[in-house]
Design a protein around this motif. Structure first.
Motif, mmCIF file in Angstrom:
data_model
loop_
_atom_site.group_PDB
_atom_site.id
_atom_site.type_symbol
_atom_site.label_atom_id
_atom_site.label_comp_id
_atom_site.label_asym_id
_atom_site.label_seq_id
_atom_site.Cartn_x
_atom_site.Cartn_y
_atom_site.Cartn_z
ATOM 1 N N ALA A 1 44.187 40.142 15.711
ATOM 2 C CA ALA A 1 44.687 39.171 14.737
ATOM 3 C C ALA A 1 44.633 37.752 15.298
ATOM 4 N N ALA A 2 44.933 37.610 16.598
ATOM 5 C CA ALA A 2 44.921 36.287 17.230
ATOM 6 C C ALA A 2 43.543 35.640 17.155
ATOM 7 N N LEU A 3 42.501 36.439 17.172
ATOM 8 C CA LEU A 3 41.142 35.895 17.072
ATOM 9 C C LEU A 3 40.921 35.191 15.731
ATOM 10 N N VAL A 4 41.586 35.698 14.685
ATOM 11 C CA VAL A 4 41.466 35.052 13.379
ATOM 12 C C VAL A 4 42.197 33.705 13.399
ATOM 13 N N TYR A 5 43.363 33.654 14.025
ATOM 14 C CA TYR A 5 44.084 32.386 14.152
ATOM 15 C C TYR A 5 43.185 31.342 14.829
ATOM 16 N N LYS A 6 42.534 31.759 15.899
ATOM 17 C CA LYS A 6 41.650 30.850 16.634
ATOM 18 C C LYS A 6 40.460 30.430 15.762
ATOM 19 N N LYS A 7 39.941 31.364 14.970
ATOM 20 C CA LYS A 7 38.829 31.054 14.071
ATOM 21 C C LYS A 7 39.223 29.959 13.085
ATOM 22 N N VAL A 8 40.431 30.054 12.538
ATOM 23 C CA VAL A 8 40.886 29.047 11.581
ATOM 24 C C VAL A 8 41.029 27.690 12.263
ATOM 25 N N LEU A 9 41.555 27.693 13.479
ATOM 26 C CA LEU A 9 41.719 26.433 14.217
ATOM 27 C C LEU A 9 40.384 25.746 14.465
ATOM 28 N N GLU A 10 39.338 26.528 14.631
ATOM 29 C CA GLU A 10 38.057 25.971 15.059
ATOM 30 C C GLU A 10 37.042 25.850 13.926
#
Length: 292
Positions: free
Chosen positions: A240-249
């Motif tokens: 799930a954290a990878l999706v958070y990072k995707k949104v940030l970037e």
């Protein structure tokens, strides 16, 4: 490169903790917001140079003000790149038995805490935009329960519906200031929040009168069984954290991001199926019994 500071709430465990670690390892400087002293000490003992532990109970305006002062002092003229409103809790109870204070605390944690944090930190996000000449971000964490409800967690669903509506509104409002706003809508994720919800529902079972037991017990048990089944198939906090990072970037982040096959399926059902058919499918999975 302009330094990127990120504030995340609700980081004592689950997706919040996994996101802090991922972002810190990726070069972000992360304020890890936690509610209690024990969780604060755990982050302090972590000793990661990119992680700044921050005691922040989102239900207290004074705590938000104090956190703002600490963050503002640290980021200085760089501003804050992103605010991720991730704090949450859950209660499960038949509506006839809900405790008003517990329900209000849930809404304070999920919705009002998020709203007050946005209010407090928008000026620091704007400072980042001005200093870097690039976009800042607000990410509010909803749920698959932001678009389709589940029985006995009515206040959790109400809060999550409110989060999505709030996020869409401020997305229009803040776009002219180059502040992107998105909502992340996870489905089943293997985190402590569902254990707390299950404990709450089991406590509710113990409070049932003889009549209440007849009306609700079997269906509460069925809902718990389905919830556990979904959780066992859920994604990990790290995924799930990878999706958070995707949104940030993402250069052009969307309004909604779904995490997990169940969340994506529910999005499809809400979008394409009549409510009556969707409810029929959910009722089939719940296996509720008639009680009157």
């Amino acid at each position: 490169m302009h330094p990127k500071y990120v504030l995340i709430t609700g980081t004592s465990s689950g997706i919040g903790a996994a996101t802090v670690k991922l972002l810190a390892d990726s070069g972000y400087t992360v304020f890890a917001g936690v509610r209690n002293e024990k969780a604060l000490q755990a982050w302090q003992q972590n000793n990661h140079p990119q992680i700044i532990p921050l005691q922040l109970d989102v239900t207290h305006t004074t705590a938000i003000d104090e956190a703002y002062q600490k963050v503002a002092k640290t980021v200085g003229n760089n501003g804050l790149y992103a605010l991720i409103n991730n704090a949450g809790n859950c209660i499960g109870v038949p509506t006839e038995l809900f405790d008003e204070e517990a329900a209000k605390h849930l809404m304070e944690t999920h919705f009002w805490g998020m709203a007050k944090l946005c209010k407090a930190f928008i000026p620091l996000l704007r400072k980042y935009v001005q200093a870097s000449e690039s976009a800042a971000r607000i990410i509010n964490v909803g749920s698959a329960g932001s678009i389709s409800s589940f029985p006995f967690i009515q206040f959790y669903n109400a809060a999550k519906f409110a989060i999505l509506g709030f996020t869409e509104s401020i997305r229009f409002e803040l776009a002219p200031q180059n502040i992107h706003c998105s909502a992340i809508l996870p489905g089943a994720v293997k985190t402590e929040i569902w254990n707390r919800a299950e404990e709450s529902i089991k406590n509710s079972l113990q409070q049932l009168s003889h009549e209440g037991a007849h009306l609700y017990r079997d269906n509460i048990v069925s809902a718990l069984q389905l919830s556990n089944k979904l959780e066992n198939k859920g994604v990990s906090p790290e995924a799930a954290a990878l999706v958070y990072k995707k949104v940030l970037e993402s250069p052009k982040p969307r309004l909604k991001y779904f995490i997990g096959a169940d969340s994506k399926l529910m999005h499809w059902m809400v979008r394409y199926l009549p409510d009556a058919l969707r409810h029929s499918i959910i009722n089939t999975q719940l296996k509720f019994k008639k009680t009157l």
